[in-house]
Motif scaffolding. Sequence first.
Motif, PDB file in Angstrom:
ATOM      1  N   UNK A 101       0.864  -1.189   0.000  1.00  0.00           N
ATOM      2  CA  UNK A 101       0.000   0.000   0.000  1.00  0.00           C
ATOM      3  C   UNK A 101       0.898   1.236   0.000  1.00  0.00           C
ATOM      4  N   UNK A 102       0.610   2.180  -0.876  1.00  0.00           N
ATOM      5  CA  UNK A 102       1.410   3.402  -0.955  1.00  0.00           C
ATOM      6  C   UNK A 102       0.608   4.547  -0.345  1.00  0.00           C
ATOM      7  N   UNK A 103       1.197   5.201   0.651  1.00  0.00           N
ATOM      8  CA  UNK A 103       0.516   6.299   1.338  1.00  0.00           C
ATOM      9  C   UNK A 103       1.300   7.600   1.140  1.00  0.00           C
ATOM     10  N   UNK A 104       0.610   8.650   0.738  1.00  0.00           N
ATOM     11  CA  UNK A 104       1.226   9.975   0.618  1.00  0.00           C
ATOM     12  C   UNK A 104       1.033  10.722   1.930  1.00  0.00           C
ATOM     13  N   UNK A 105       2.108  11.256   2.476  1.00  0.00           N
ATOM     14  CA  UNK A 105       2.040  12.002   3.734  1.00  0.00           C
ATOM     15  C   UNK A 105       2.280  13.475   3.439  1.00  0.00           C
TER      16      UNK A 105
END
Length: 328
Positions: A101-105
Amino acid sequence: QYKKIYNKDALVTLGARSALFYPYKDLGLIIMDECHEESYKSSSTPRYDSIEVAQAISAYTGAKLVLGSATPLAETYYEALEGRYALLQMPERIFGRALPEIKLVDMRQELYEGNRAILSRALEKNIFEALERGEQIILFLNRRGMYTFVFCRSCGYAERCVNCDVALTYHDDTRRLKCHYCGYEKPLTHTCPNCGSEKIRQAGTGTERIEAEIKQKFPYARILRMDRDTTTTKHAFEEITEKFKNHEADILIGTQMVVKGFDFPLVSVVGVVLADQALNMPDMYASFRAFTLAYQAAGRSGRAGGGGVAYIQTYKPEHYVLSYVRAY
């Protein structure tokens, strides 16, 4: 090696771009892995693009040419869509494993809420949880050194290389300023050479600085750093990768060399510390390289059981490149 190839004693040659120029007698196949890499272009005389050279050799000898990449160059992909190359796709991960899963912060929000640290709270929490589970973590930032530039807050003077006119990077282990282009060095000064002010400060973030912060936050974690400063000696690169693969370290911090095709089964968390650095380079390929590095970094996570998570920290989460990375 040259004679072995000439005499057909070796049927397979594994090498860098120079391997294209050996005296093959009956060449049948050329495979260029990670064909998007900058290193396939020679930046010294004679300057050449290895893909163009391989195409010429392929046309001359009749050998098949295979270009392999998870993130092919836009022009290479275009050629395939136009039918000038055959497009062979591998849409799934090996053994059908789930992608991480790729999460942008959004680091603007972190700053607004009082977090001035290099790591976001979400990434820090996931690092802690992964360490508790006995898993590994990779942190990627494409800048080495402790601080990426030194400047005066009174007059704006910045320490620059006398040869290259680029900002000097501060290295804490030697307490010196260094040019990453020509190797020029000078000691760190505490007063401004331009105006004499003592308000001279270090700024920016490099791999050394991340290492220092991680040691402070996770003193019990075993940490390795992989960048040009730690891999100058012979076999250093192999020693670091072997140590990490054998779980002799929990966290690997490094520049782009840590995101290239490694298969570390225990890595469950990857952090791209500042995606904006790659996005804002003064280069027409900046967006493509930012995409490639973030995408390849994410791919290091969850390789054993599938899944895993990748955090991409940015001050511009709405940027189209990062949206494409998150959507694979």
